[in-house]
Write a protein that holds these residues in place. Structure first.
Motif, PDB file in Angstrom:
ATOM      1  N   VAL A  50       0.844  -1.200   0.000  1.00 59.26           N
ATOM      2  CA  VAL A  50       0.000   0.000   0.000  1.00 59.26           C
ATOM      3  C   VAL A  50       0.874   1.242   0.000  1.00 59.26           C
ATOM      4  N   ASN A  51       0.517   2.253  -0.823  1.00 59.07           N
ATOM      5  CA  ASN A  51       1.110   3.588  -0.658  1.00 59.07           C
ATOM      6  C   ASN A  51      -0.022   4.591  -0.501  1.00 59.07           C
ATOM      7  N   SER A  52       0.236   5.874  -0.707  1.00 63.50           N
ATOM      8  CA  SER A  52      -0.792   6.877  -0.411  1.00 63.50           C
ATOM      9  C   SER A  52      -1.961   6.862  -1.401  1.00 63.50           C
ATOM     10  N   ARG A  53      -1.796   6.171  -2.534  1.00 67.07           N
ATOM     11  CA  ARG A  53      -2.890   6.119  -3.513  1.00 67.07           C
ATOM     12  C   ARG A  53      -3.317   4.700  -3.898  1.00 67.07           C
ATOM     13  N   PHE A  54      -2.332   3.813  -4.049  1.00 68.23           N
ATOM     14  CA  PHE A  54      -2.626   2.497  -4.608  1.00 68.23           C
ATOM     15  C   PHE A  54      -2.506   1.366  -3.592  1.00 68.23           C
ATOM     16  N   VAL A  55      -3.280   0.320  -3.863  1.00 73.51           N
ATOM     17  CA  VAL A  55      -3.100  -0.982  -3.218  1.00 73.51           C
ATOM     18  C   VAL A  55      -2.740  -1.950  -4.337  1.00 73.51           C
ATOM     19  N   VAL A  56      -1.667  -2.727  -4.154  1.00 76.23           N
ATOM     20  CA  VAL A  56      -1.313  -3.748  -5.138  1.00 76.23           C
ATOM     21  C   VAL A  56      -1.350  -5.111  -4.462  1.00 76.23           C
ATOM     22  N   THR A  57      -1.780  -6.113  -5.216  1.00 79.20           N
ATOM     23  CA  THR A  57      -1.858  -7.467  -4.688  1.00 79.20           C
ATOM     24  C   THR A  57      -1.100  -8.420  -5.591  1.00 79.20           C
ATOM     25  N   GLY A  58      -0.379  -9.362  -4.981  1.00 79.29           N
ATOM     26  CA  GLY A  58       0.311 -10.406  -5.718  1.00 79.29           C
ATOM     27  C   GLY A  58      -0.335 -11.740  -5.430  1.00 79.29           C
ATOM     28  N   SER A  59      -0.212 -12.669  -6.385  1.00 79.10           N
ATOM     29  CA  SER A  59      -0.934 -13.930  -6.259  1.00 79.10           C
ATOM     30  C   SER A  59      -0.123 -15.107  -6.797  1.00 79.10           C
ATOM     31  N   HIS A  81       6.286 -11.237 -14.132  1.00 77.14           N
ATOM     32  CA  HIS A  81       6.884 -12.394 -13.441  1.00 77.14           C
ATOM     33  C   HIS A  81       6.359 -13.730 -13.964  1.00 77.14           C
ATOM     34  N   ASN A  82       7.199 -14.766 -13.824  1.00 76.90           N
ATOM     35  CA  ASN A  82       6.798 -16.143 -14.102  1.00 76.90           C
ATOM     36  C   ASN A  82       6.930 -16.933 -12.801  1.00 76.90           C
ATOM     37  N   GLY A  83       5.890 -16.979 -12.031  1.00 75.84           N
ATOM     38  CA  GLY A  83       5.937 -17.642 -10.736  1.00 75.84           C
ATOM     39  C   GLY A  83       5.133 -16.853  -9.715  1.00 75.84           C
ATOM     40  N   THR A  84       4.829 -17.492  -8.595  1.00 75.62           N
ATOM     41  CA  THR A  84       4.073 -16.853  -7.512  1.00 75.62           C
ATOM     42  C   THR A  84       4.749 -15.559  -7.071  1.00 75.62           C
ATOM     43  N   ILE A  85       3.963 -14.487  -6.917  1.00 76.96           N
ATOM     44  CA  ILE A  85       4.487 -13.221  -6.383  1.00 76.96           C
ATOM     45  C   ILE A  85       4.634 -13.405  -4.876  1.00 76.96           C
ATOM     46  N   THR A  86       5.855 -13.307  -4.377  1.00 78.75           N
ATOM     47  CA  THR A  86       6.097 -13.591  -2.959  1.00 78.75           C
ATOM     48  C   THR A  86       6.164 -12.337  -2.099  1.00 78.75           C
ATOM     49  N   GLY A  99       9.055  -9.168  -5.835  1.00 75.30           N
ATOM     50  CA  GLY A  99       9.881 -10.371  -5.876  1.00 75.30           C
ATOM     51  C   GLY A  99       8.989 -11.571  -6.108  1.00 75.30           C
ATOM     52  N   ALA A 100       9.545 -12.615  -6.750  1.00 71.36           N
ATOM     53  CA  ALA A 100       8.703 -13.765  -7.084  1.00 71.36           C
ATOM     54  C   ALA A 100       9.506 -15.061  -7.089  1.00 71.36           C
ATOM     55  N   GLU A 101       8.790 -16.149  -7.333  1.00 67.67           N
ATOM     56  CA  GLU A 101       9.426 -17.467  -7.352  1.00 67.67           C
ATOM     57  C   GLU A 101      10.308 -17.685  -8.584  1.00 67.67           C
ATOM     58  N   ASP A 102      10.243 -16.769  -9.563  1.00 66.47           N
ATOM     59  CA  ASP A 102      11.140 -16.876 -10.720  1.00 66.47           C
ATOM     60  C   ASP A 102      12.546 -16.355 -10.413  1.00 66.47           C
ATOM     61  N   GLY A 103      12.771 -15.925  -9.163  1.00 63.47           N
ATOM     62  CA  GLY A 103      14.095 -15.436  -8.761  1.00 63.47           C
ATOM     63  C   GLY A 103      14.349 -13.985  -9.108  1.00 63.47           C
ATOM     64  N   LEU A 104      13.364 -13.315  -9.710  1.00 68.80           N
ATOM     65  CA  LEU A 104      13.544 -11.921 -10.131  1.00 68.80           C
ATOM     66  C   LEU A 104      13.081 -10.931  -9.075  1.00 68.80           C
ATOM     67  N   ILE A 105      13.791  -9.801  -9.010  1.00 71.93           N
ATOM     68  CA  ILE A 105      13.315  -8.607  -8.310  1.00 71.93           C
ATOM     69  C   ILE A 105      13.107  -7.551  -9.388  1.00 71.93           C
ATOM     70  N   CYS A 106      11.906  -6.990  -9.435  1.00 77.15           N
ATOM     71  CA  CYS A 106      11.583  -5.969 -10.453  1.00 77.15           C
ATOM     72  C   CYS A 106      11.292  -4.632  -9.784  1.00 77.15           C
ATOM     73  N   VAL A 107      11.788  -3.571 -10.402  1.00 70.97           N
ATOM     74  CA  VAL A 107      11.527  -2.205  -9.940  1.00 70.97           C
ATOM     75  C   VAL A 107      10.575  -1.554 -10.937  1.00 70.97           C
ATOM     76  N   TRP A 108       9.452  -1.045 -10.435  1.00 65.57           N
ATOM     77  CA  TRP A 108       8.398  -0.491 -11.279  1.00 65.57           C
ATOM     78  C   TRP A 108       8.255   1.012 -11.072  1.00 65.57           C
ATOM     79  N   ASN A 109       8.041   1.715 -12.180  1.00 62.44           N
ATOM     80  CA  ASN A 109       7.674   3.128 -12.144  1.00 62.44           C
ATOM     81  C   ASN A 109       6.167   3.184 -11.906  1.00 62.44           C
TER      82      ASN A 109
END
Length: 394
Positions: A50-59, A81-86, A99-109
């Protein structure tokens, strides 16, 4: 104030917490009112941020869904991502890190919902990540039995520490002077200046969630009904109290005027809000509770504030958004080092791979997909398959 919680049943709940005016000498009444129930994911929810405007959910369905809390609408989905969002973490109003089960960390604008950087962080799954209060460092743990420190200004791995077991939680303290690493029922406390363990806290059962109440006091919840407060310096248990009838899945701490509050969510379906006492040796008092009648997995609190104090990660040259072609190359990489972006036009900061600012050119690799558009495409594909089947039968 809004409590948001995800569950195994693929639903995101939202409860608006309404407070009556505090009368002189009387108690203020807190009442959670059902605001929304949203079924967007096709598998159980695994993370909320959560931030001041958005809620994001991973599954477990490998997608990240975005909700605009100001407009009360779904904003779309991220499908990188390819894998469960952890794990999902906002830093201020302009960056989300996943971060996810595919081993990636992604930075989003967050402004354009573009993937600015995709890092092959761990050889196994990324199990948890935490951003330093300064925004310059991040920590991650994974199933490759490593604790990794990331330089977010340059977008690269700064330090790798091998640990004996798979850690499932890592968390910075509010002041960033220490951090904790959780392995099953044990919490190792590290000091930032020495990067050495200063002490270990052992809980009776596996720890599922932790929350710093101050620089030295930690709340922890696990596979039991009890929540405990520990002093990180003396390593002693300050107090414990029965919070739920089943295991506590998530715990959060936040401050608002006149109140320091913790929120707990449990497999028993209840979300509860507690008012902390000045003396942490005294158990908190219950403010309110709500029964979702679902098996809760993750929790967030949206505070309707104008802006966050932390606006963005430290300023540096903005990397280009990551296209799907680049993403497939990254997925094949085995190293734990940051993936280098293509060189940009020469300027003083061109060699840095920083993570803040805005990119003016959206790319084909933009990972924001409208839910309506996706469903429409699925319907058209279904019709097309039916048509082909009928033609074959004739």
């Amino acid at each position: 104030m809004e409590l948001v919680a995800g569950c195994y049943e693929q639903v995101l709940f939202g409860f608006d917490v309404q407070r009556e005016r505090e009368e002189s000498g009387g108690h203020q009444k807190w009442t959670p009112v059902n605001d929304f129930t949203h079924h967007a994911h096709t598998a159980s929810l695994s993370a909320v941020a959560v931030n001041s405007r958005f809620v994001v959910t991973g599954s477990k369905d490998e997608t990240i869904h975005i909700y605009d809390m100001k407009k009360k609408i779904e904003h779309g989905a991220l499908v990188h991502h390819n894998g469960t969002i952890t794990c999902l973490k906002f830093y201020g109003n302009r960056h989300l890190i996943s971060g996810a089960e595919d081993g990636l960390i992604c930075v989003w604008n967050v402004k354009k919902w573009e993937c600015l950087k995709s890092i092959k962080a761990h050889k196994g799954h990324v199990t948890f990540l935490s951003i330093h209060p300064s925004g310059k460092l991040a920590l991650s743990v994974g199933t490759d039995k490593t604790l990794r420190t990331w330089n977010l200004v340059e977008g690269r791995s700064a330090f790798i520490k091998n640990i004996k077991q798979n850690a499932h939680i890592v968390e910075w303290s509010p002041g960033g002077e220490k951090y904790i690493v959780v392995i099953m029922n044990k919490i190792d406390i590290y000091q930032l200046d020495t990067a050495a363990i200063s002490g270990t806290i052992t809980n009776e059962k596996r720890i599922s969630s932790v929350a710093f109440l101050s620089e030295s006091v930690l709340a922890l919840a696990g596979d039991e009904e009890v929540v405990r407060f520990f002093d990180c310096d003396s390593l002693t248990c300050l107090c414990e109290f029965k919070a739920h009838e089943n295991r506590v899945k998530d715990i959060l701490s936040f401050e608002i005027p006149k109140h320091h509050v913790i929120v707990t969510a449990s497999s028993d379906g209840f979300i509860k809000m507690w008012k902390l006492k000045q003396d942490k040796k005294v158990p908190p008092s219950l403010l309110c509770e709500v029964n979702t009648k679902a098996r809760l997995t993750c929790l967030g609190v949206w505070l309707d504030r104008a802006t966050d104090k932390k606006e963005s990660l430290p300023p540096a040259a903005e990397p280009s958004p990551v296209s799907k072609e680049e993403h497939s190359k990254i997925s094949k990489k085995e190293s734990g080092e940051a993936v280098q972006e293509e060189e940009r036009q020469s300027n003083a900061n061109a060699e840095k791979c920083g993570l803040s600012g805005d990119n003016n050119q959206p790319t084909k690799g933009n990972s924001l997909v409208s839910t309506k558009k996706r469903k429409m495409v699925e319907r058209l594909e279904k019709k097309s398959r039916k048509k082909k089947k009928l033609q074959m039968m004739q």
